[in-house]
Design a protein around this motif. Structure first.
Motif: not given
Length: 649
Positions: A217, A219, A221, A223-225, A227-228
């Motif tokens: 995973h 990203g 940020t 937050a992106q990681v 979320y994944q």
């Protein structure tokens, strides 16, 4: 320029035992140094907590407790913890020194690893975690930075039970946050829980990264990681590295399953599955070179290549592990200690012979030099006579009287202050000002900071005090009001304290929480007043010790107009004396005209009556399906919701 030259810790002796020789790495919580245990004459790694965190008593307490837990582990693949202590404002952890590098260094330098090398790393990691899990410990921060690979090829796991989220004063960056969140299990993100299976998820992610050279995973940020992690499965390694065998795909999927119940119970179980997966792989699959490998040579993991990865000692490499000692010309401390002298300026006249280019010194130059020499001589004499210095004696941990005598024998005056210490016994010296070894004038004063012993406070007696007053008393004693639980009491007035936990007189550290049990008053069984006249209901409830509130809006009900239609709490409930019971007053039944359904079929009659707000009861004579009579009759009025009986034939 060597950063260790700027570190004031280098050269100090902590706790009169550990000599700090060089700084190895800096992290968000602590700085790691190479040190010498002068008592046992061995090299070790010294992790010293940052001063900004050492003032947080709760954080330090957790650090000490978890260090003790980690020290219980004795396993060949776990970095050993030798000692923990404090020296003034410094809180430190003494642990095994591992010369080598981290798995992060190996991945950075070599990219993806051959499956055989990846398994050679993950198996001892699981063995270390298995020992921890069986001892009741969860690592909570498994990642390549915490996997150490020694120059001799040994694999060890560091920072057992010591790594937690640090608040803003730790100064973590987005990059370091990304480095941690990449290995967080979904349940850690969503619920903040971490059991043994959270460590397995991190191992699955780490194995995927070793096989493919990339994190599953990614990203820009955190937050992106995150979320994944929550919404996407870890992809099969063979999608990026086609040579990876199916048993390894299955192993990664099993370890990094999003739902913890789909993972093995602990690292011991996962280690067994890992060894079984290795047995299913062919030699070609074990030695397959992944596409993301950077010039893989097949050298054993932890060999010369791995050792070189960590040899520069740079802080950017890792912030958690000791570095190998550099030797020879590469030792940073020797790299900048000598400077070549500047080239000699050419003599006038090209430096020819015969001394024709040289000038004889003029008389005014000789006089100026003599004057300057006299000034310097006078300054030196003044400094020797008026500025004589000595060094502050080392008296740490000595009894006050003995320390004072040592200082006075050195010709210095003594001043005594006192402070609390969790470690140094009462009456012994915690610190000196100036610090031991610092320069001080012969006429100066040394302040001895003498221990009062551990700082403790007693829980005050706040029984029968109102809650607000009890909280004030606890704060005044240096304690924190904790959880408030309310329960019935026939003896203690409502809103006042019944008991505390711990009990009054118990000794606690300042800032400790004290739970409070607060009275709800005497229990009262709520009487049934539904159907009673509003006035009579008020009187009955008040006589029971309850307050009454009547809703302004009345409702249709089967109860007569002006009587109580509903009450809350209902009858039979237990309330506290002084609680409020809410009453809803009836405006009588809602009378509705009954539709005429005679000569209609049963289905049509039901639809008509139910549409008007009535319930229907059918009575059948023989096997007919037509209504020939109803009660109440069509055109009569009946309460909405009441039952209409129809007869069929």
């Amino acid at each position: 320029m060597d950063t260790t030259l700027k570190d004031p810790m280098v050269g100090r002796v902590l706790d009169r035992r550990y000599r700090v020789d060089a700084r190895i790495a800096v992290g968000g919580m602590a700085t790691v140094y190479r040190a010498m245990d002068t008592r046992l004459d061995r090299v070790l790694a010294l992790k010293v907590m940052h001063p900004s965190l050492s003032t947080d008593e709760a954080f330090v307490g957790r650090f000490i407790r978890e260090a003790k837990s980690a020290a219980r582990l004795s396993h060949t693949n776990v970095v050993g913890v030798y000692d923990q202590g404090t020296d003034g404002t410094y809180v430190y952890l003494a642990m095994e020194y591992v010369a080598g590098c981290t798995l992060r260094d190996v991945l950075r330098d070599r990219g993806a690893l051959q499956p055989r090398a990846a398994l050679d790393i993950v198996e001892p990691v699981l063995a270390a975690l298995g020992a921890a899990h069986r001892a009741g410990l969860v690592h909570r921060d498994v990642k390549p930075e915490n996997v150490l690979i020694g120059d001799d090829g040994r694999v060890k796991v560091a920072d057992f039970g010591l790594v937690r989220a640090v608040d803003s004063q730790s100064g973590v960056t987005t990059d370091s946050i990304l480095g941690t969140v990449s290995y967080l299990a979904p349940e850690q993100i969503e619920h903040g829980t971490a059991d043994t299976r959270a460590d397995l998820y991190a191992c699955g992610v780490m194995l995927h990264e070793m096989l493919t050279g990339a994190k599953p995973h990614s990203g820009g940020t955190p937050a992106q990681v995150l979320y994944q992690h929550l919404h996407e499965d870890v992809p099969a390694p063979s999608a990026l590295a086609p040579g990876v065998g199916q048993p390894l795909d299955a192993l990664v999927a099993r370890a990094a399953a999003r739902h913890p119940e789909q993972r093995p119970a602990d690292a011991v179980a996962l280690l067994s599955e890992t060894r079984a997966a290795r047995g299913l792989l062919t030699e070609a699959e074990l030695d397959a070179v992944p596409p993301a490998a950077k010039g893989a040579t097949g050298s054993p993991v932890g060999g010369p290549e791995a050792g070189a990865a960590g040899a520069d000692g740079g802080e950017a490499r890792t912030s958690v592990i000791p570095r190998p000692v550099l030797s020879g010309a590469t030792e940073p401390l020797n790299a900048t200690t000598r400077l070549a002298p500047p080239p000699r300026a050419p003599e006038p006249g090209g430096g020819g012979g015969g001394g024709r280019g040289r000038r004889r010194p003029r008389p005014w130059m000789l006089l100026s030099g003599a004057a300057l020499l006299l000034v310097l001589l006078g300054v030196g004499i003044w400094y020797i006579n008026s500025g004589q210095f000595t060094k502050t004696p080392a008296v740490l941990d000595k009894p006050q009287a003995e320390a004072a005598k040592v200082v006075e024998d050195a010709g210095l005056d003594v001043r005594v202050t006192r402070d609390y210490s969790q470690r140094v016994k009462r009456g012994r010296v915690i610190d000196t000002k100036p610090e031991p070894g610092e320069r001080i004038r012969h006429t100066g004063t040394v302040t001895l900071v003498v221990s009062r012993g551990p700082e403790i406070v007693k829980v005050p007696d706040v029984k029968r005090r109102p809650l607000a007053k009890a909280r004030e008393a606890l704060k005044g004693a240096g304690l924190e009001p904790g959880v408030v639980k309310r329960r019935f009491s026939e003896d203690v007035p409502s809103g006042s304290v019944i008991t505390t936990d711990p009990t009054p007189g118990t000794e606690r550290s300042p800032g400790s929480a004290v739970a409070l049990s607060v009275s709800k008053g005497a229990p009262v069984e709520v009487p049934d007043v539904v159907g009673d006249d509003e006035g009579a209901a008020r009187d009955e409830l008040r006589d029971a010790g309850l307050k009454v509130k009547v809703r302004g809006k009345r409702v249709f009900s089967k109860e007569d107009e002006g009587t109580v239609a509903r009450q809350s709490p209902a009858d039979g409930a237990v309330a506290a004396e002084g609680d409020t019971v809410t009453l809803t007053v009836s405006k009588g039944p809602d009378m509705v005209e009954v539709p005429d359904v005679e000569d209609k079929s049963e289905d049509e009659a039901r639809r008509t009556l139910e549409g008007a707000g009535f319930k229907v009861k059918a009575r059948r004579i023989f096997f007919g399906d037509t209504v020939f009579n109803q009660s109440p009759g069509g055109g009569d009025e009946a309460p909405r919701g009441s039952e209409i009986t129809v007869w069929l034939r």
